[in-house]
Scaffold this motif. Structure first.
Motif, PDB file in Angstrom:
ATOM      1  N   CYS A 128       0.878  -1.223   0.089  1.00 24.12           N
ATOM      2  CA  CYS A 128      -0.045   0.044   0.093  1.00 24.12           C
ATOM      3  C   CYS A 128       0.912   1.314   0.112  1.00 24.12           C
ATOM      4  O   CYS A 128       0.409   2.238  -0.162  1.00 24.12           O
ATOM      5  CB  CYS A 128      -0.889   0.008   1.163  1.00 24.12           C
ATOM      6  SG  CYS A 128      -0.267   0.090   2.880  1.00 24.12           S
ATOM      7  N   CYS A 129       2.088   1.228   0.230  1.00 19.84           N
ATOM      8  CA  CYS A 129       2.924   2.313   0.155  1.00 19.84           C
ATOM      9  C   CYS A 129       3.690   2.395  -1.118  1.00 19.84           C
ATOM     10  O   CYS A 129       4.443   3.460  -1.466  1.00 19.84           O
ATOM     11  CB  CYS A 129       4.208   2.135   1.400  1.00 19.84           C
ATOM     12  SG  CYS A 129       3.221   1.993   3.023  1.00 19.84           S
ATOM     13  N   ILE A 130       3.487   1.512  -2.108  1.00 16.07           N
ATOM     14  CA  ILE A 130       3.977   1.778  -3.605  1.00 16.07           C
ATOM     15  C   ILE A 130       3.510   2.862  -4.069  1.00 16.07           C
ATOM     16  O   ILE A 130       2.253   3.031  -4.272  1.00 16.07           O
ATOM     17  CB  ILE A 130       3.918   0.484  -4.212  1.00 16.07           C
ATOM     18  CG1 ILE A 130       4.694  -0.748  -3.824  1.00 16.07           C
ATOM     19  CG2 ILE A 130       4.243   0.676  -5.675  1.00 16.07           C
ATOM     20  CD1 ILE A 130       4.579  -1.887  -4.248  1.00 16.07           C
ATOM     21  N   VAL A 131       4.139   3.843  -4.761  1.00 18.18           N
ATOM     22  CA  VAL A 131       3.458   4.964  -5.321  1.00 18.18           C
ATOM     23  C   VAL A 131       4.138   5.056  -6.814  1.00 18.18           C
ATOM     24  O   VAL A 131       3.486   5.699  -7.759  1.00 18.18           O
ATOM     25  CB  VAL A 131       4.108   6.338  -4.791  1.00 18.18           C
ATOM     26  CG1 VAL A 131       3.418   6.534  -3.512  1.00 18.18           C
ATOM     27  CG2 VAL A 131       5.715   6.467  -4.915  1.00 18.18           C
ATOM     28  N   GLY A 132       4.824   3.994  -7.299  1.00 18.97           N
ATOM     29  CA  GLY A 132       4.914   3.842  -8.876  1.00 18.97           C
ATOM     30  C   GLY A 132       6.346   2.985  -8.993  1.00 18.97           C
ATOM     31  O   GLY A 132       6.669   2.532  -8.075  1.00 18.97           O
ATOM     32  N   TYR A 189       8.651   3.487  -3.201  1.00 18.58           N
ATOM     33  CA  TYR A 189       7.702   3.676  -2.088  1.00 18.58           C
ATOM     34  C   TYR A 189       7.720   4.768  -1.321  1.00 18.58           C
ATOM     35  O   TYR A 189       8.539   5.952  -1.781  1.00 18.58           O
ATOM     36  CB  TYR A 189       8.300   2.642  -0.980  1.00 18.58           C
ATOM     37  CG  TYR A 189       8.215   1.102  -1.420  1.00 18.58           C
ATOM     38  CD1 TYR A 189       9.206   0.571  -2.115  1.00 18.58           C
ATOM     39  CD2 TYR A 189       7.222   0.443  -0.576  1.00 18.58           C
ATOM     40  CE1 TYR A 189       9.241  -0.855  -2.315  1.00 18.58           C
ATOM     41  CE2 TYR A 189       7.043  -0.882  -1.255  1.00 18.58           C
ATOM     42  CZ  TYR A 189       7.956  -1.530  -1.601  1.00 18.58           C
ATOM     43  OH  TYR A 189       8.033  -2.787  -1.896  1.00 18.58           O
ATOM     44  N   SER A 190       6.529   5.255  -1.010  1.00 19.48           N
ATOM     45  CA  SER A 190       6.333   6.572  -0.439  1.00 19.48           C
ATOM     46  C   SER A 190       7.015   6.465   1.170  1.00 19.48           C
ATOM     47  O   SER A 190       6.286   5.762   2.169  1.00 19.48           O
ATOM     48  CB  SER A 190       4.754   6.935  -0.336  1.00 19.48           C
ATOM     49  OG  SER A 190       4.674   8.102   0.665  1.00 19.48           O
ATOM     50  N   LYS A 210       4.268   7.411   3.631  1.00 17.85           N
ATOM     51  CA  LYS A 210       3.345   6.378   3.721  1.00 17.85           C
ATOM     52  C   LYS A 210       3.812   5.136   4.556  1.00 17.85           C
ATOM     53  O   LYS A 210       3.136   4.556   5.444  1.00 17.85           O
ATOM     54  CB  LYS A 210       2.728   5.637   2.459  1.00 17.85           C
ATOM     55  CG  LYS A 210       1.866   6.583   1.793  1.00 17.85           C
ATOM     56  CD  LYS A 210       1.283   5.674   0.475  1.00 17.85           C
ATOM     57  CE  LYS A 210       0.514   6.957  -0.256  1.00 17.85           C
ATOM     58  NZ  LYS A 210      -0.116   6.059  -1.520  1.00 17.85           N
ATOM     59  N   ILE A 213       9.133  12.689  -3.988  1.00 19.59           N
ATOM     60  CA  ILE A 213       7.826  12.872  -4.745  1.00 19.59           C
ATOM     61  C   ILE A 213       6.475  12.907  -3.951  1.00 19.59           C
ATOM     62  O   ILE A 213       6.500  12.642  -2.823  1.00 19.59           O
ATOM     63  CB  ILE A 213       7.474  11.067  -5.093  1.00 19.59           C
ATOM     64  CG1 ILE A 213       8.555  10.750  -6.134  1.00 19.59           C
ATOM     65  CG2 ILE A 213       6.133  10.919  -6.014  1.00 19.59           C
ATOM     66  CD1 ILE A 213       8.631   9.153  -6.639  1.00 19.59           C
ATOM     67  N   GLU A 214       5.799  13.934  -4.375  1.00 20.74           N
ATOM     68  CA  GLU A 214       4.664  14.329  -3.595  1.00 20.74           C
ATOM     69  C   GLU A 214       3.578  13.671  -3.888  1.00 20.74           C
ATOM     70  O   GLU A 214       3.113  13.049  -4.902  1.00 20.74           O
ATOM     71  CB  GLU A 214       4.305  15.902  -4.169  1.00 20.74           C
ATOM     72  CG  GLU A 214       5.389  16.913  -3.977  1.00 20.74           C
ATOM     73  CD  GLU A 214       5.540  17.079  -2.519  1.00 20.74           C
ATOM     74  OE1 GLU A 214       4.711  17.104  -1.611  1.00 20.74           O
ATOM     75  OE2 GLU A 214       6.696  17.481  -2.175  1.00 20.74           O
ATOM     76  N   ASN A 215       2.891  13.349  -2.571  1.00 21.71           N
ATOM     77  CA  ASN A 215       1.543  12.435  -2.744  1.00 21.71           C
ATOM     78  C   ASN A 215       0.278  13.116  -3.112  1.00 21.71           C
ATOM     79  O   ASN A 215       0.140  14.168  -2.670  1.00 21.71           O
ATOM     80  CB  ASN A 215       1.456  11.535  -1.500  1.00 21.71           C
ATOM     81  CG  ASN A 215       2.541  10.735  -1.528  1.00 21.71           C
ATOM     82  OD1 ASN A 215       3.239  10.340  -2.338  1.00 21.71           O
ATOM     83  ND2 ASN A 215       2.881  10.244   0.041  1.00 21.71           N
TER      84      ASN A 215
END
Length: 83
Positions: A29-33, A42-43, A46, A81-83
């Motif tokens: 769930c912390c993967i952003v891309g 990962y974030s 997060k 990286i901004e969420n």
């Protein structure tokens, strides 16, 4: 505090050899891309929030835990990286 399972993400086959945080049902769930060089992104925020939520850590404890236990994987810091 109860450790609730999260849903795992179906990663594309070309990421099969990429480093992932384990257990995946907790950290996916912390993967952003993904990067062009087949690395999973990962974030940080997060991950810290997840450690606070599921493990009942304070913010300082979560940050310490991250840097002591999770920051050994090959990581390239380029820009936030901004969420």
């Amino acid at each position: 505090m109860a450790k609730e399972k999260k849903e795992m993400i179906n990663l594309p086959p070309y990421l099969d050899d990429s480093y992932v945080l384990l257990p995946r049902d907790r950290y996916d769930c912390c993967i952003v891309g993904y990067t062009d060089t087949k690395e999973i992104v990962y974030s940080y925020s997060k991950i810290i929030e997840l450690l606070e939520e599921l493990d009942g850590m304070t913010n300082d404890e979560a940050i310490d835990f991250f840097y002591y236990n999770m920051n050994d994987v090959p990581v390239i810091y380029v820009f936030p990286i901004e969420n």
